[in-house]
Structures are given as structure tokens and as C-alpha cells.
Write an enzyme that holds these catalytic residues in place. Structure first.
Site, PDB file in Angstrom:
ATOM      1  N   ASP A  19       0.661  -1.224   0.026  1.00 55.16           N
ATOM      2  CA  ASP A  19       0.011  -0.009   0.056  1.00 55.16           C
ATOM      3  C   ASP A  19       0.714   1.382  -0.089  1.00 55.16           C
ATOM      4  OD1 ASP A  19      -2.458   1.337  -0.119  1.00 55.16           O
ATOM      5  OD2 ASP A  19      -2.792   1.279   2.260  1.00 55.16           O
ATOM      6  N   ASN A  67     -11.061  -2.386  -5.188  1.00 53.19           N
ATOM      7  CA  ASN A  67     -10.162  -1.605  -6.101  1.00 53.19           C
ATOM      8  C   ASN A  67     -11.039  -1.512  -7.424  1.00 53.19           C
ATOM      9  OD1 ASN A  67      -7.021  -2.752  -4.792  1.00 53.19           O
ATOM     10  ND2 ASN A  67      -8.277  -0.882  -4.299  1.00 53.19           N
TER      11      ASN A  67
END
Ligand code: IPE
Ligand code: IPE
Ligand code: MG
Length: 247
Positions: A19, A67
Site C-alpha cells: 500500500d 479496487n
């Protein structure tokens, strides 16, 4: 840091939530996709280092089902990156087997084709398995397994009383790998974001603020060192574990 690692206690499976790509790019006044591109370099770096250390499975959270809700241009850029970064040569050079886990039905055909080809070409490589979690959701994986079990029971192929943890393990997308001993999340957030919920039941968790594109070999060593400094008790007492270690 590397010298401090106990090479006999390297985790056989490391899972990573990669991330921070977007924030890394924004801080440089660039487009988020630029961060994802830089993230690919980090994947190469960390994959090579894991093979050098003797890690057997490296599972990389690359794209979650959530996502898919990102802006279309970012999703397209990410899928494009998957296509262009899968180079057989790199897998062959490092003797790495490639596998994908996730909901393949939502992935574009061109990408799926490339994924399947890479899985096939690298199937015999055995230094390490690199698993890419793409269009992945742990809750969907568990729901899918549950449906399959229900179907088998309905058809009389499976007896309800014979269902064990193994029955579930065998029906997960991750059925070919052991559970991770270590889960790393970069980018500063302290959450799991629908990743490997069942599989990390007893994993050691390691969170760091470093954005994924800045994650270096040294940062990986730090995470493994932290893992090696902990006592894994699996519900037992400290004294019990120490007694077992002396045996
Ligand atoms: C992780 O980086 C990669 C993907 C989720 C595809 P992000 O894109 O989430 O980066 P941040 O969290 O916005 O910085
Ligand atoms: C988790 O990152 C998914 C990947 C790294 C692929 P996100 O950036 O999507 O997670 P949240 O939304 O901050 O929880
Ligand atoms: Mg993020």
C-alpha cells in the site's frame, strides 16, 4: 540488518499488502499511476530478495475486488501494468513459479490470457512461488468455498459431519500454499482490507509507514527480524513454548 537474521528461521510464506503507491506519487506531484509503476520496481526488488533468503511463497496483494470501484483510468492503468510487467524472462531467471488468486471472472480477457500463460510457462520453477492476489476478496473466497461445500453436501458427495478445517482449506483459492507466518502492510494503515482473513488466523503482523515504492531490501529484513524476535505461542504459555524449544 541482514547479518542479524537467523537464516534457519526465515518464514516460508510472507504475505504483503503493498500500500501507498498513490500517496507516493501525489507527494511528487505526479499521477497515481506513476506510483503503481514505481510499485512494480519494488515488486521485482522484493521478489528477488525473497528468493535469495529462501522464502518459499510470497503473496502480493495487487488489486482487491473493492479496487474495481476506483476511477476507470486508474483501473485501466493497473490492468495495463499487470500485462506489461509479467515478463517470463524474469521468472525464469529467478526460477520463480507464478500463480494468481482472485475472482478471475472480472478480469479482462487479455489480462486473464497473459496470467494463464505465465502460470503455465513458470509451472515447473521451484525456487519460490510468487502469488499475485488480483481481483481478490477474502470474503468472496470464503463465500465461494461455502457455496461449493453446500453443493457437495446437497449432491451427497460430502457428509456434513466430516467437514473439518481442511475441507475449507482445500476449497479456497489459496489451497496450494501454507498459511503465511508473516503479513506485512506498508503505507501506514493498520488494517487488513479483506486480505487472507482465514489464512492469517495465526500470522505475525507487521505494519510500517514506508510507502510501497520506497520499500527496500533493508525494510524486508527489518520485518523478518521483527518476526524472528517474537515468541509464537499458539495459545500456550511462554514456559511451555520454552520447554518445547529446549527439546
Ligand atoms: C496500493 O497503493 C496499490 C493498490 C491498491 C492497487 P494505493 O493505490 O492504495 O496507494 P494509496 O494508499 O492511495 O497511497
Ligand atoms: C489494499 O489497499 C489493497 C491492495 C494493496 C491491493 P487499499 O488501498 O485498497 O486499501 P484501503 O482501501 O485503504 O483499505
Ligand atoms: Mg491504499
Amino acid at each position: 540488518m541482514k547479518e542479524l537474521l537467523d537464516m534457519n528461521r526465515i518464514p516460508q510464506h510472507i504475505a504483503i499488502i503493498m500500500d501507498g503507491n498513490g500517496r507516493w506519487a501525489m507527494e511528487r506531484g505526479k499521477d497515481r499511476s506513476f506510483g503503481h509503476q514505481a510499485g512494480v520496481d519494488a515488486v521485482r526488488r522484493i521478489t528477488s530478495e525473497c528468493t535469495r533468503l529462501g522464502v518459499k511463497f510470497l503473496t502480493l496483494y495487487t488489486f482487491s475486488t473493492e479496487n474495481w470501484n476506483r476511477p476507470a483510468d486508474e483501473v485501466a492503468a493497473l490492468m495495463g501494468l499487470v500485462l506489461t510487467s509479467l515478463e517470463d524472462e524474469i521468472f525464469m531467471k529467478n526460477n520463480v513459479r507464478f500463480r494468481v488468486v482472485g475472482d478471475r471472472s472480472r478480469i479482462p480477457d487479455t489480462v486473464n490470457k497473459k496470467l494463464a500463460e505465465t502460470e503455465e510457462h513458470t509451472a515447473k520453477n521451484d525456487a519460490m512461488t510468487m502469488v499475485v492476489a488480483l481481483s481478490y476478496s477474502s470474503k468472496l473466497e470464503l463465500t465461494t468455498a461455502t457455496k461449493q461445500i453446500a453443493q457437495e453436501v446437497k449432491e451427497g458427495k460430502l457428509d456434513v459431519n466430516s467437514i473439518t478445517e481442511e475441507t475449507i482449506n482445500e476449497r479456497l483459492w489459496t489451497n496450494f500454499m501454507p498459511d503465511p507466518e508473516l503479513l506485512i502492510r506498508t503505507g501506514g494503515e493498520i488494517r487488513i482490507s479483506n486480505y487472507l482473513l482465514w489464512q492469517i488466523a495465526y500470522s505475525e503482523l507487521y505494519f510500517c509507514d514506508t510507502y510501497w515504492p520506497d520499500f527496500m531490501e533493508e525494510d524486508l529484513h527489518k520485518a523478518i527480524y521483527s518476526y524472528q524476535s517474537r515468541q509464537r505461542r499458539f495459545g500456550k504459555t511462554e514456559a511451555q513454548v520454552e520447554a518445547e524449544e529446549k527439546k
